[in-house]
Design an enzyme around this catalytic site. Structure first.
Site, short mmCIF file in Angstrom:
data_model
loop_
_atom_site.label_atom_id
_atom_site.label_comp_id
_atom_site.label_asym_id
_atom_site.label_seq_id
_atom_site.Cartn_x
_atom_site.Cartn_y
_atom_site.Cartn_z
N CYS A 117 0.83 -1.21 0.00
CA CYS A 117 0.00 0.00 0.00
C CYS A 117 0.87 1.26 0.00
O CYS A 117 0.52 2.27 -0.62
CB CYS A 117 -0.92 -0.01 1.22
SG CYS A 117 -2.04 -1.42 1.22
N THR A 118 2.00 1.19 0.67
CA THR A 118 2.91 2.34 0.70
C THR A 118 3.49 2.59 -0.69
O THR A 118 3.52 3.73 -1.17
CB THR A 118 4.06 2.09 1.70
OG1 THR A 118 3.49 1.91 3.01
CG2 THR A 118 5.04 3.24 1.73
#
Length: 226
Positions: A117-118
């Site tokens: 997600c980062t």
């Protein structure tokens, strides 16, 4: 031979029909009774186990297929984008109506500040100006709290608004909430999904089961060609 001996001997001679009959009865009784007692429970137990296992497998398949069907049926390309109004980082609110007349990218990610997600959020941030030049706004959505979203934004200097959908309303409407599996266990969670909405407010393209690497670039190309 004495009278007593004669009596005992004549009472149950080994070769007499009565003795043979009694011996056969005793043997038949010894064989049938235990077998009867054991066979019924064993047969019943096997049938019960088989039925239970079969029912469990059918339920799993049914639940899985229902979940997959629900995710696909939730939204399709060409349909009108579902309206939403949810809190975003910074304390303000984001709504679909805010982006009327312009293209909009909605990327749904499982959890803030996790590796995949980062990388995805950083990639969309890296291309933020390119999306802007293509007349396209970008929003990130997960079920994380506002506090977690803001911490995520600050830690990685993210340049795209982050929406908090704690009740999963938007996630479900856009087909980004459904059954997942990990280490053999099934559970409900966020399905990594991206939706591109056109100027007309209709869904132009949907990416499901997104692979992060190179994804933001693909979405930018699709937005430019819209």
């Amino acid at each position: 031979m004495s009278k007593t001996s004669r009596k005992k001997s004549s009472k149950a001679p080994s070769g007499s029909p009565t003795a043979k009959k009694n011996a056969l009865k005793a043997r038949a009784s010894a064989q049938t009774k235990p077998a009867k007692t054991q066979r019924a429970p064993a047969s019943k137990s096997k049938a019960t186990i088989a039925k239970t296992a079969s029912h469990g497998a059918a339920s799993k398949q049914l639940n899985s297929s229902k979940s997959a069907a629900a995710a696909k049926a939730a939204l399709a390309e060409g349909q009108k984008a579902p309206a939403f109004r949810l809190p975003r980082d910074g304390g303000s609110v984001a709504a679909l109506s805010d982006y009327a007349g312009q293209k909009l990218v909605l990327f749904f990610y499982p959890r803030a500040d996790t590796p995949g997600c980062t990388r995805e959020a950083i990639d969309f941030t890296r291309l933020a100006q390119d999306f802007k030049a293509a007349g396209t706004a970008v929003l990130g959505i997960s079920a994380d709290s506002l506090k977690a979203q803001e911490k995520f934004r600050d830690k990685h200097s993210l340049g795209v608004p982050l929406i908090s959908d704690a009740e999963h309303e938007m996630l479900e409407a856009y087909g980004a909430w459904g059954e997942k599996s990990m280490y053999g266990k099934r559970f409900l969670g966020i399905l990594r999904t991206t939706v591109l909405v056109g100027k007309d407010g209709k869904v132009a393209k949907i990416w499901r089961n997104v692979r992060v690497d190179g994804h933001a670039d693909q979405v930018l190309e699709a937005a430019r060609s819209l």
